[in-house]
Motif scaffolding. Structure first.
Motif, PDB file in Angstrom:
ATOM      1  N   CYS A  65       0.855  -1.196   0.000  1.00  0.00           N
ATOM      2  CA  CYS A  65       0.000   0.000   0.000  1.00  0.00           C
ATOM      3  C   CYS A  65       0.891   1.246   0.000  1.00  0.00           C
ATOM      4  N   ALA A  66       0.314   2.395  -0.248  1.00  0.00           N
ATOM      5  CA  ALA A  66       1.085   3.635  -0.341  1.00  0.00           C
ATOM      6  C   ALA A  66       1.853   3.924   0.950  1.00  0.00           C
ATOM      7  N   GLY A  67       1.233   3.691   2.103  1.00  0.00           N
ATOM      8  CA  GLY A  67       1.912   3.952   3.375  1.00  0.00           C
ATOM      9  C   GLY A  67       3.115   3.056   3.592  1.00  0.00           C
ATOM     10  N   CYS A  68       2.975   1.774   3.299  1.00  0.00           N
ATOM     11  CA  CYS A  68       4.089   0.837   3.467  1.00  0.00           C
ATOM     12  C   CYS A  68       5.192   1.123   2.464  1.00  0.00           C
ATOM     13  N   GLU A  69       4.832   1.472   1.239  1.00  0.00           N
ATOM     14  CA  GLU A  69       5.847   1.809   0.233  1.00  0.00           C
ATOM     15  C   GLU A  69       6.583   3.089   0.603  1.00  0.00           C
ATOM     16  N   ARG A  70       5.895   4.041   1.230  1.00  0.00           N
ATOM     17  CA  ARG A  70       6.548   5.278   1.684  1.00  0.00           C
ATOM     18  C   ARG A  70       7.613   4.955   2.730  1.00  0.00           C
ATOM     19  N   VAL A  71       7.292   4.042   3.649  1.00  0.00           N
ATOM     20  CA  VAL A  71       8.273   3.613   4.662  1.00  0.00           C
ATOM     21  C   VAL A  71       9.502   3.024   3.979  1.00  0.00           C
ATOM     22  N   ARG A  72       9.286   2.155   2.994  1.00  0.00           N
ATOM     23  CA  ARG A  72      10.408   1.527   2.285  1.00  0.00           C
ATOM     24  C   ARG A  72      11.241   2.547   1.522  1.00  0.00           C
ATOM     25  N   ARG A  73      10.577   3.493   0.848  1.00  0.00           N
ATOM     26  CA  ARG A  73      11.311   4.511   0.084  1.00  0.00           C
ATOM     27  C   ARG A  73      12.177   5.381   0.979  1.00  0.00           C
ATOM     28  N   SER A  74      11.753   5.563   2.220  1.00  0.00           N
ATOM     29  CA  SER A  74      12.540   6.393   3.134  1.00  0.00           C
ATOM     30  C   SER A  74      13.629   5.580   3.842  1.00  0.00           C
ATOM     31  N   GLY A  75      13.822   4.327   3.397  1.00  0.00           N
ATOM     32  CA  GLY A  75      14.887   3.504   3.956  1.00  0.00           C
ATOM     33  C   GLY A  75      14.457   2.606   5.096  1.00  0.00           C
ATOM     34  N   GLY A  76      13.187   2.631   5.434  1.00  0.00           N
ATOM     35  CA  GLY A  76      12.684   1.806   6.529  1.00  0.00           C
ATOM     36  C   GLY A  76      12.260   0.428   6.061  1.00  0.00           C
ATOM     37  N   ARG A  77      11.856  -0.378   7.017  1.00  0.00           N
ATOM     38  CA  ARG A  77      11.355  -1.730   6.734  1.00  0.00           C
ATOM     39  C   ARG A  77       9.965  -1.874   7.336  1.00  0.00           C
ATOM     40  N   VAL A  78       9.155  -2.676   6.695  1.00  0.00           N
ATOM     41  CA  VAL A  78       7.834  -3.000   7.222  1.00  0.00           C
ATOM     42  C   VAL A  78       7.948  -4.405   7.800  1.00  0.00           C
ATOM     43  N   ASP A  79       8.210  -4.475   9.094  1.00  0.00           N
ATOM     44  CA  ASP A  79       8.348  -5.758   9.791  1.00  0.00           C
ATOM     45  C   ASP A  79       7.163  -5.938  10.724  1.00  0.00           C
ATOM     46  N   ALA A  80       6.295  -6.860  10.387  1.00  0.00           N
ATOM     47  CA  ALA A  80       5.121  -7.133  11.214  1.00  0.00           C
ATOM     48  C   ALA A  80       5.502  -8.088  12.339  1.00  0.00           C
ATOM     49  N   PRO A  81       4.944  -7.900  13.523  1.00  0.00           N
ATOM     50  CA  PRO A  81       5.173  -8.862  14.600  1.00  0.00           C
ATOM     51  C   PRO A  81       4.670 -10.250  14.187  1.00  0.00           C
ATOM     52  N   VAL A  82       5.318 -11.272  14.679  1.00  0.00           N
ATOM     53  CA  VAL A  82       4.961 -12.652  14.346  1.00  0.00           C
ATOM     54  C   VAL A  82       3.498 -12.940  14.649  1.00  0.00           C
ATOM     55  N   ALA A  83       2.940 -12.274  15.651  1.00  0.00           N
ATOM     56  CA  ALA A  83       1.560 -12.545  16.082  1.00  0.00           C
ATOM     57  C   ALA A  83       0.496 -11.949  15.162  1.00  0.00           C
ATOM     58  N   VAL A  84       0.871 -11.137  14.176  1.00  0.00           N
ATOM     59  CA  VAL A  84      -0.115 -10.540  13.276  1.00  0.00           C
ATOM     60  C   VAL A  84      -0.779 -11.644  12.456  1.00  0.00           C
TER      61      VAL A  84
END
Length: 99
Positions: A40-59
């Motif tokens: 999604c746009a929000g998750c891609e924005r995180v990646r473009r800024s050098g971040g990672r989208v790491d979900a907790p195992v419990a999700v």
């Protein structure tokens, strides 16, 4: 060949999704793996800024909503429900999971 899977099961108890295609590609993807792969746009924005989208195992996956014939919207236990997952993208994730 169609990009839609021949087999798609949401395992509500575990919150995982099992997918299979006619060529034998098959995998069970956890809610955390699917959430981390959100485009999604929000998750891609995180990646473009050098971040990672790491979900907790419990999700967990808490709902699947068909989006026409080519995709599914996946809703997660952390409240995230903005990602639309085209079947072709889920197929790529299955191939990564079995590679």
């Amino acid at each position: 060949m169609s990009c839609a899977p021949t087999h798609a099961v949401w395992h509500q108890a575990s919150g995982a999704v099992e997918l299979a295609w006619s060529d034998g590609a098959r995998a069970v993807l956890s809610g955390a793996a699917l959430r981390s792969a959100c485009r999604c746009a929000g998750c891609e924005r995180v990646r473009r800024s050098g971040g990672r989208v790491d979900a907790p195992v419990a999700v967990r996956v808490v709902d699947l909503r068909p989006m026409g014939e080519g995709a599914v919207q996946i809703c997660f236990s952390d409240g995230h429900e903005r990602g639309v997952y085209p079947w072709v993208y889920l197929r790529d994730l299955v191939h990564e999971a079995i590679a």
